[in-house]
Design an enzyme around this catalytic site. Structure first.
Site, PDB file in Angstrom:
ATOM      1  N   HIS A 106       0.832  -1.204   0.000  1.00  0.00           N
ATOM      2  CA  HIS A 106       0.000   0.000   0.000  1.00  0.00           C
ATOM      3  C   HIS A 106       0.869   1.258   0.000  1.00  0.00           C
ATOM      4  O   HIS A 106       0.623   2.209  -0.757  1.00  0.00           O
ATOM      5  CB  HIS A 106      -0.911  -0.026   1.233  1.00  0.00           C
ATOM      6  N   GLU A 114       2.530   1.795  -3.313  1.00  0.00           N
ATOM      7  CA  GLU A 114       1.579   2.369  -4.283  1.00  0.00           C
ATOM      8  C   GLU A 114       1.576   3.893  -4.195  1.00  0.00           C
ATOM      9  O   GLU A 114       1.557   4.591  -5.214  1.00  0.00           O
ATOM     10  CB  GLU A 114       0.176   1.820  -4.005  1.00  0.00           C
TER      11      GLU A 114
END
Length: 298
Positions: free
Chosen positions: A51, A54
């Protein structure tokens, strides 16, 4: 080429021989030009590396070294959709636009961000903060072994003590350096919100019980308790082993296959082959384990 009459589309699947990258091209009667690149990202802990990567990957790249090219394109692009998403076992970067020139502009930004991001230590420290580096007028200093590396003057107004892509330490009152330190940050706050409901915590706990030996045991978005443990080296290693054409799936829609292929080649995707990164395969839960897990969580 295979036709799918139920959706009135024709699909072609291609494989890049040198890297093993797989590409699905879809022809449809649709005004949108669509692109997506997805990577198999299987976390082995709850620190949210997929995450946070990203977010950090969109902080500039080799070809576009500016701060936040993604958000700059949001203001300038004619896109009908732009985003990036992290799921339990994959991360994807999709966009859509009805303008062909805009499509190839976005394609360049997305591909360079995914395969050639800067991932600098400064971006790692700053990404996820509520204010960008250019907006932070207060002195920024970091902690090392509990001590300040840069000692501010007594008259300096202090806002941030430690900035991290997933979290940061911040004074409870930005105007008063004597107030207590609190953990904040975009990813950190996002996951606090995501895990804030009873149903979300129950679902996460159930998955952890049902899949004790697979990647689904872990929270791919990051557990707020574990996010602060992620290091810059961990981020770099995860990108090196997961963000490679051999571990990627490309999807395009409407564009000419030959035009898109030429552009992919032009954007330097032809890296040396890489073995697929090790991934956790899900262990299927039995009925007895499901019953015992539900009884434990009841």
């Amino acid at each position: 080429v295979e036709r799918v009459p139920e959706y009135s589309v024709a699909v072609a699947e291609l494989v890049h021989v040198k890297t093993g990258a797989r590409w699905m091209h879809c022809g449809a009667d649709d005004g949108n030009n669509v692109f997506n690149v997805a990577f198999r990202t299987t976390p082995t802990d709850d620190r949210g590396v997929a995450h946070i990567l990203e977010h950090t990957a969109l902080c500039g790249s080799e070809k576009y070294p500016i701060r936040d090219p993604f958000f700059n394109m949001l203001r300038r692009s004619l896109s009908t959709f732009m985003n990036a998403m992290t799921a339990a076992d994959y991360t994807c970067y999709p966009f859509a636009t009805m303008n062909t020139t805009d499509y190839f502009n976005l394609l360049g930004v997305y591909l360079d961000a995914a395969f050639f991001p800067k991932l600098s230590y400064e971006d790692f420290l700053q990404e996820g903060t509520a204010s960008r580096a250019s907006q932070i007028l207060e002195t920024l200093f970091y902690l090392s072994a509990g001590e300040c590396l840069t000692r501010p003057s007594p008259n300096t107004r202090l806002t941030f003590l430690f900035v991290h892509p997933g979290h940061r330490l911040e004074f409870a009152s930005k105007e008063d350096s004597k107030t207590e330190l609190t953990l904040k940050g975009v990813v950190f706050n996002e996951m606090k919100g995501a895990m804030g409901s009873q149903s979300a915590r129950f679902s996460r706990a159930l998955s952890a019980e049902l899949f004790p030996t697979s990647t689904y045991h872990h929270n791919s978005g990051g557990d707020p308790v574990a996010i602060p443990d992620l290091t810059h080296d961990d981020l770099l290693k995860f990108h090196a082993t997961h963000y490679h054409p051999s571990n990627a799936r490309f999807y395009t829609c409407l564009l000419s296959t030959s035009d898109a292929a030429d552009d992919l080649t032009r954007l330097r995707l032809c890296r040396p082959p890489l073995i697929f990164p090790p991934t956790f395969h899900p262990s299927l839960p039995t009925i007895s384990r499901l019953r015992s897990s539900l009884s434990l969580l009841a």
